[in-house]
Design a protein around this motif. Structure first.
Motif, short mmCIF file in Angstrom:
data_model
loop_
_atom_site.label_atom_id
_atom_site.label_comp_id
_atom_site.label_asym_id
_atom_site.label_seq_id
_atom_site.Cartn_x
_atom_site.Cartn_y
_atom_site.Cartn_z
N LEU A 72 51.56 55.04 64.22
CA LEU A 72 51.54 54.79 62.78
C LEU A 72 52.94 54.51 62.25
O LEU A 72 53.94 54.90 62.85
N VAL A 73 53.00 53.84 61.12
CA VAL A 73 54.27 53.58 60.44
C VAL A 73 54.21 54.17 59.04
O VAL A 73 53.26 53.90 58.29
N ILE A 74 55.19 54.99 58.72
CA ILE A 74 55.30 55.58 57.38
C ILE A 74 56.25 54.70 56.59
O ILE A 74 57.42 54.53 56.96
N ASN A 75 55.75 54.15 55.51
CA ASN A 75 56.45 53.10 54.78
C ASN A 75 56.63 53.50 53.31
O ASN A 75 55.64 53.71 52.60
N TYR A 76 57.87 53.60 52.87
CA TYR A 76 58.16 53.97 51.48
C TYR A 76 58.41 52.75 50.59
O TYR A 76 58.88 52.91 49.47
N GLY A 77 58.07 51.57 51.08
CA GLY A 77 58.35 50.36 50.31
C GLY A 77 57.12 49.63 49.82
O GLY A 77 57.14 48.42 49.66
N MET A 78 56.03 50.36 49.56
CA MET A 78 54.79 49.71 49.13
C MET A 78 54.80 49.52 47.61
O MET A 78 55.03 50.45 46.85
N PHE A 79 54.54 48.29 47.19
CA PHE A 79 54.42 48.00 45.76
C PHE A 79 53.52 46.79 45.59
O PHE A 79 53.17 46.12 46.55
N SER A 80 53.18 46.50 44.36
CA SER A 80 52.31 45.37 44.09
C SER A 80 52.78 44.64 42.85
O SER A 80 53.06 45.25 41.81
N PHE A 81 52.88 43.29 42.95
CA PHE A 81 53.21 42.48 41.78
C PHE A 81 52.07 42.48 40.77
O PHE A 81 52.24 42.01 39.64
N ARG A 82 50.92 43.00 41.18
CA ARG A 82 49.77 43.02 40.28
C ARG A 82 49.84 44.16 39.27
O ARG A 82 49.04 44.22 38.35
N GLN A 83 50.79 45.07 39.48
CA GLN A 83 50.96 46.13 38.49
C GLN A 83 51.29 45.51 37.14
O GLN A 83 51.99 44.50 37.05
N LYS A 84 50.79 46.11 36.08
CA LYS A 84 51.03 45.59 34.74
C LYS A 84 52.53 45.56 34.44
O LYS A 84 53.23 46.54 34.66
N TYR A 85 53.00 44.40 33.94
CA TYR A 85 54.40 44.24 33.53
C TYR A 85 55.36 44.60 34.65
O TYR A 85 56.40 45.21 34.42
#
Length: 405
Positions: A72-85
């Motif tokens: 497994l890979v533990i990743n602290y860089g998850m985000f989404s451009f779909r988040q509001k603003y």
């Protein structure tokens, strides 16, 4: 730094939690510790990509349990451009990133598809330290804990991965530090965006005085490759005074490969500034020949300057500490929007508005403050353009006034 995808699987969480959450009657402490012999924990450093957010690389943690055939890979860089603003929140330092756990095969396949390199450093850990890290990851992955407020320099995917590893080592981590080498946050990111002139220009425009502050060894570890290099030569000082290497093995998972060239505007910021300088001189020459003031050009300058100043003024309220004090506000001044129409109205009557004198003084002060804050040479050219234009307007208005006396 990867986008959040629908890659999470409930089964992964169940499997991972099973590492530490078995009932007491099912296994003893010694059995749990012994099972850690099959666990291998590594720091993954990923090379830069083509997207703006990936220019500086990425860091993650690889968790392998050979006994259970888990990778497994533990990743602290998850985000989404779909988040509001999202963009507005990012600019104001209000972006929330998320810790995620993904299969190693999916993680490495994505980086291979992007042509980005990945290097693995296996961390030298005891059974107890592996267990402590495993339990900490489990705790961190709980829904109430996995989201954190992202800060590019101070709290990002790299510093989170570092802290997850080093904070659970039963001893002190000693880095090889050369105190004769000092650098600033701005200089460090220049190493990674020098081939992307518009990205570099945008960064330098937004970053203020605090980005030029000299950093220490730990502060420099916000960049993935800086942390990788520090891990390479780091030692663990055990409580009994003995020492061991922090990293036992370093290997390429994906070797560097040629990436397609990033597409940017055909002209660089400096080339655009030089074209504007030429245009300004042509406008001034035309005015001196025709004895008329081409006030439309000044309207455009005031509009663009004021709009840039408005953005920099908004950054004063950002939670990013390195953008809160920016001397470029002196040349990119939001007051230009307020005085836009009064200045243009005066110029149409061949009168020199007092705001132009203030604007010139602020611009000159900006140039004098260069030793305190570094800025792109392009901005220096723009400041000179403004001073040249304001001086020409002063001369034109004075000549016009003399002719009417």
């Amino acid at each position: 730094m990867k986008r959040l995808k629908s890659i999470f699987r409930v089964s992964l969480l169940v499997i991972f939690i099973s590492l530490t959450c078995r009932p007491a009657y099912a296994q003893s402490d010694s059995t749990i510790l012994k099972s850690m012999d099959a666990v291998r924990i590594s720091l993954l450093t990923c090379g830069p990509g083509q997207q703006i957010y990936s220019l500086y690389g990425h860091t993650a943690i690889r968790f392998q349990d050979l006994g259970r055939n888990q990778d497994l890979v533990i990743n602290y860089g998850m985000f989404s451009f779909r988040q509001k603003y999202f963009i507005i929140r990012f600019v104001f330092g209000l972006t929330d990133y998320e810790m995620g756990i993904v299969p190693y095969t999916d993680f490495i396949a994505e980086y291979a598809a992007q042509g980005r390199w990945v290097m693995q450093q296996t961390v030298n850990l005891s059974r107890e330290e592996k267990l402590a890290i495993t339990q900490a990851i489990d705790e961190n992955y709980r829904p109430e804990n996995r989201i954190y407020r992202y800060n590019y320099f101070y709290d990002n995917c790299t510093t989170r991965a570092r802290d997850m590893l080093t904070d659970h080592i039963d001893g002190a981590v000693l880095y090889e530090e050369n105190r004769t080498i000092t650098t600033s946050y701005r200089e460090m990111i220049h190493q990674w965006n020098e081939d992307r002139p518009w990205a570099r220009f945008g960064n330098d425009l937004l970053l203020g005085l605090k980005a030029d502050k000299k950093t220490d060894n730990k502060a420099q570890q916000f960049l993935p490759d800086s942390l990788r290099k520090d891990f390479d030569h780091a030692l663990i000082i055990n409580k009994d005074g003995s020492r061991r290497q922090l990293v036992t093995e370093t290997s390429w998972l994906l070797k560097p490969s040629k990436q397609p060239e990033a597409k940017e505007f055909i002209l660089s910021p400096m080339q655009c500034a030089l074209l504007l300088l030429i245009l300004t001189l042509l406008v001034i020459g035309s005015e001196w020949y025709s004895k008329r003031i081409l006030w439309g050009f000044d309207l455009l300058l005031l509009l663009l300057d004021g709009a840039a100043g408005l953005i920099l003024t908004a950054m004063l309220f950002s939670q990013h500490p390195t953008v809160s004090l920016n001397t470029q506000l002196l040349v990119f001044c939001p007051l230009s929007l307020i005085f836009l129409f009064p200045v243009v109205r005066s110029l149409r009557r061949h009168r020199f508005h007092p705001y132009l004198k203030l604007w010139a003084a602020l611009t000159a002060l900006f140039l004098l403050l260069y030793p305190l804050q570094h800025y792109e040479a392009t901005v220096g050219i723009l400041a000179l353009i403004l001073l040249i234009r304001i001086s020409s307007l002063r001369i034109s208005c004075s000549k016009s006034s003399s002719r009417h006396e």
